[in-house]
Design an enzyme around this catalytic site. Structure first.
Site, PDB file in Angstrom:
ATOM      1  N   SER A   9       8.647  20.260  28.346  1.00  0.00           N
ATOM      2  CA  SER A   9       7.673  20.060  29.636  1.00  0.00           C
ATOM      3  C   SER A   9       6.471  19.722  29.187  1.00  0.00           C
ATOM      4  O   SER A   9       5.828  20.600  28.134  1.00  0.00           O
ATOM      5  CB  SER A   9       7.701  20.917  30.336  1.00  0.00           C
ATOM      6  OG  SER A   9       7.014  21.072  31.301  1.00  0.00           O
ATOM      7  N   TYR A  36       7.084  30.134  33.707  1.00  0.00           N
ATOM      8  CA  TYR A  36       7.357  29.496  32.921  1.00  0.00           C
ATOM      9  C   TYR A  36       6.187  28.478  32.166  1.00  0.00           C
ATOM     10  O   TYR A  36       7.339  27.688  31.204  1.00  0.00           O
ATOM     11  CB  TYR A  36       7.457  28.034  34.178  1.00  0.00           C
ATOM     12  CG  TYR A  36       8.128  26.749  33.924  1.00  0.00           C
ATOM     13  CD1 TYR A  36      10.000  26.863  33.588  1.00  0.00           C
ATOM     14  CD2 TYR A  36       7.587  25.734  33.581  1.00  0.00           C
ATOM     15  CE1 TYR A  36       9.933  25.744  32.699  1.00  0.00           C
ATOM     16  CE2 TYR A  36       7.488  24.269  32.970  1.00  0.00           C
ATOM     17  CZ  TYR A  36       9.930  23.968  33.191  1.00  0.00           C
ATOM     18  OH  TYR A  36      10.291  22.830  32.155  1.00  0.00           O
TER      19      TYR A  36
END
Length: 228
Positions: free
Chosen positions: A157, A181
């Protein structure tokens, strides 16, 4: 691919495969994928379901490592689950992962399994680190041992870059995730690069932005939330 590659695109170009068309409905290159043993992790997710669909259209031999059976996922709802080999287990189970790669003679590994929802990840850091970091090194270590594996794609990501003062960032921007995250993605990318640089594992990392499309079960995202 040679060594490690990093791309911001959602599709990795592997070895001699033809360049992919931007039209997601167009058929994949059958000559490249036909009868190729491909292991997909995270096949019950949004991206995983569509990747499996493309691989089946290309006549690949698809093996999916699936932890949870999600009835409304694209994989199950469409019936594709009956057209692939499903291995049920956790990506952090080293013995299961290595057995799967070895017994099915995996040639290509597409690693999509992860905790992908930022809110859940930040509320549950330990389980996020387990799936996103430990899961990555477990898979890559298995790929290192199983000699049939020729190429690995690790889905990451743009959150791996963390907060940057200089924008826009590119593939050379340092990874500096600060929250659970983000950190999990920074670590996963660095581990992937380690396996490429140290062991010569053929790894490509894709740092993706936001996805939308059919089969998205995360109602917190803008498009499915608005439709709902």
């Amino acid at each position: 691919m040679e060594g490690v590659g990093v791309t911001g695109a959602t599709e990795a170009r592997m070895n001699d495969a033809p360049h992919s068309s931007p039209d997601l409905i167009s058929p994949p290159p059958v000559s490249f994928w036909r009868d190729r043993p491909v292991v997909v992790t995270g096949a019950s997710g949004l991206v995983g379901g569509w990747v499996v669909r493309r691989l089946l259209a290309g006549q690949a031999n698809v093996v999916c490592i699936v932890r949870d059976r999600v009835p409304h996922s694209e994989l199950v709802r469409s019936g594709m689950i009956d057209r692939v080999t499903c291995v049920h287990g956790d990506i952090c189970d080293a013995a299961l992962v290595e057995r799967t790669l070895a017994e099915y003679e995996a040639d290509t590994v597409l690693h999509l399994a992860a905790q992908t929802i930022v809110g859940i990840a930040n509320r549950n850091p330990v389980s996020t680190f387990e799936s996103n970091i430990r899961g990555t090194w477990t898979l890559l270590e298995a790929c290192r041992h199983v000699k049939t594996v020729k190429q690995v794609v690790v889905a990451s990501s743009d959150k791996a870059y963390g907060d940057q003062e200089v924008l826009p960032y590119d593939e050379n921007t340092p990874l500096q995730g600060a929250h659970p995250y983000d950190v999990s993605k920074s670590c996963s990318d660095l581990i992937s690069a380690t396996y490429a640089n140290t062991y010569g594992l053929n790894v490509a990392i894709t740092r993706c932005g936001n996805f939308f499309g059919g089969g998205d079960l995360n109602w917190n995202r803008l498009v499915p939330g608005t439709i709902r």
